[in-house]
Design a protein around this motif. Structure first.
Motif, PDB file in Angstrom:
ATOM      1  N   PHE A  89      -5.284  -0.390  -7.268  1.00  9.60           N
ATOM      2  CA  PHE A  89      -4.566   0.878  -7.352  1.00  9.60           C
ATOM      3  C   PHE A  89      -4.706   1.652  -6.046  1.00  9.60           C
ATOM      4  CE2 PHE A  89      -4.328   5.421  -8.331  1.00  9.60           C
ATOM      5  CZ  PHE A  89      -3.083   5.479  -8.937  1.00  9.60           C
ATOM      6  N   VAL A  90      -5.919   1.735  -5.531  1.00  8.00           N
ATOM      7  CA  VAL A  90      -6.152   2.457  -4.278  1.00  8.00           C
ATOM      8  C   VAL A  90      -5.371   1.805  -3.143  1.00  8.00           C
ATOM      9  CG1 VAL A  90      -7.890   3.117  -2.566  1.00  8.00           C
ATOM     10  CG2 VAL A  90      -8.368   3.413  -5.005  1.00  8.00           C
ATOM     11  N   LYS A  91      -5.381   0.478  -3.068  1.00  6.47           N
ATOM     12  CA  LYS A  91      -4.609  -0.221  -2.037  1.00  6.47           C
ATOM     13  C   LYS A  91      -3.120   0.089  -2.164  1.00  6.47           C
ATOM     14  CE  LYS A  91      -7.687  -4.200  -1.637  1.00  6.47           C
ATOM     15  NZ  LYS A  91      -7.816  -5.642  -1.932  1.00  6.47           N
ATOM     16  N   ALA A  92      -2.607   0.093  -3.380  1.00  7.57           N
ATOM     17  CA  ALA A  92      -1.185   0.377  -3.603  1.00  7.57           C
ATOM     18  C   ALA A  92      -0.833   1.803  -3.204  1.00  7.57           C
ATOM     19  CB  ALA A  92      -0.824   0.117  -5.063  1.00  7.57           C
ATOM     20  N   VAL A  93      -1.699   2.762  -3.510  1.00 10.62           N
ATOM     21  CA  VAL A  93      -1.453   4.158  -3.133  1.00 10.62           C
ATOM     22  C   VAL A  93      -1.462   4.300  -1.627  1.00 10.62           C
ATOM     23  CG1 VAL A  93      -2.389   6.507  -3.207  1.00 10.62           C
ATOM     24  CG2 VAL A  93      -2.264   5.157  -5.309  1.00 10.62           C
ATOM     25  N   VAL A  94      -2.433   3.711  -0.973  1.00  7.85           N
ATOM     26  CA  VAL A  94      -2.523   3.801   0.496  1.00  7.85           C
ATOM     27  C   VAL A  94      -1.291   3.160   1.136  1.00  7.85           C
ATOM     28  CG1 VAL A  94      -3.815   3.003   2.527  1.00  7.85           C
ATOM     29  CG2 VAL A  94      -5.032   3.987   0.568  1.00  7.85           C
ATOM     30  N   ALA A  95      -0.902   1.996   0.657  1.00 17.31           N
ATOM     31  CA  ALA A  95       0.277   1.325   1.206  1.00 17.31           C
ATOM     32  C   ALA A  95       1.529   2.162   1.015  1.00 17.31           C
ATOM     33  CB  ALA A  95       0.442  -0.042   0.562  1.00 17.31           C
ATOM     34  N   ALA A  96       1.680   2.767  -0.158  1.00 19.37           N
ATOM     35  CA  ALA A  96       2.841   3.605  -0.431  1.00 19.37           C
ATOM     36  C   ALA A  96       2.829   4.855   0.448  1.00 19.37           C
ATOM     37  CB  ALA A  96       2.866   4.000  -1.907  1.00 19.37           C
ATOM     38  N   ALA A  97       1.666   5.431   0.659  1.00 20.11           N
ATOM     39  CA  ALA A  97       1.563   6.639   1.488  1.00 20.11           C
ATOM     40  C   ALA A  97       1.896   6.331   2.946  1.00 20.11           C
ATOM     41  CB  ALA A  97       0.160   7.222   1.376  1.00 20.11           C
TER      42      ALA A  97
END
Length: 67
Positions: free
Chosen positions: A56-64
């Motif tokens: 989840f954290v990786k996905a949020v960072v990538a999206a940001a």
């Protein structure tokens, strides 16, 4: 949902809002919510489903970073 809120507590750069889609159908349509949880990052990128914390954290960072 809980993790998004936890990230918002930990960082001034993150905000998190929990929305009950049955009470806000316009938001559900705008963000194309078909399943829950659905996390929207920067009003654009959607993350579907419950992911393990690290994913989840990786996905949020990538999206940001897309913005």
């Amino acid at each position: 949902m809980r993790l998004a809120q936890q990230l918002a507590v930990e960082s001034d750069l993150i905000t998190a809002d929990l929305v009950e889609i049955t009470e806000f159908p316009d938001l559900a349509r705008r963000y194309q919510v078909r399943a829950v949880p659905r996390t929207i990052v920067n009003g654009a990128t959607g993350i579907e489903g419950a992911l393990p914390e690290s994913e989840f954290v990786k996905a949020v960072v990538a999206a940001a970073r897309k913005r």
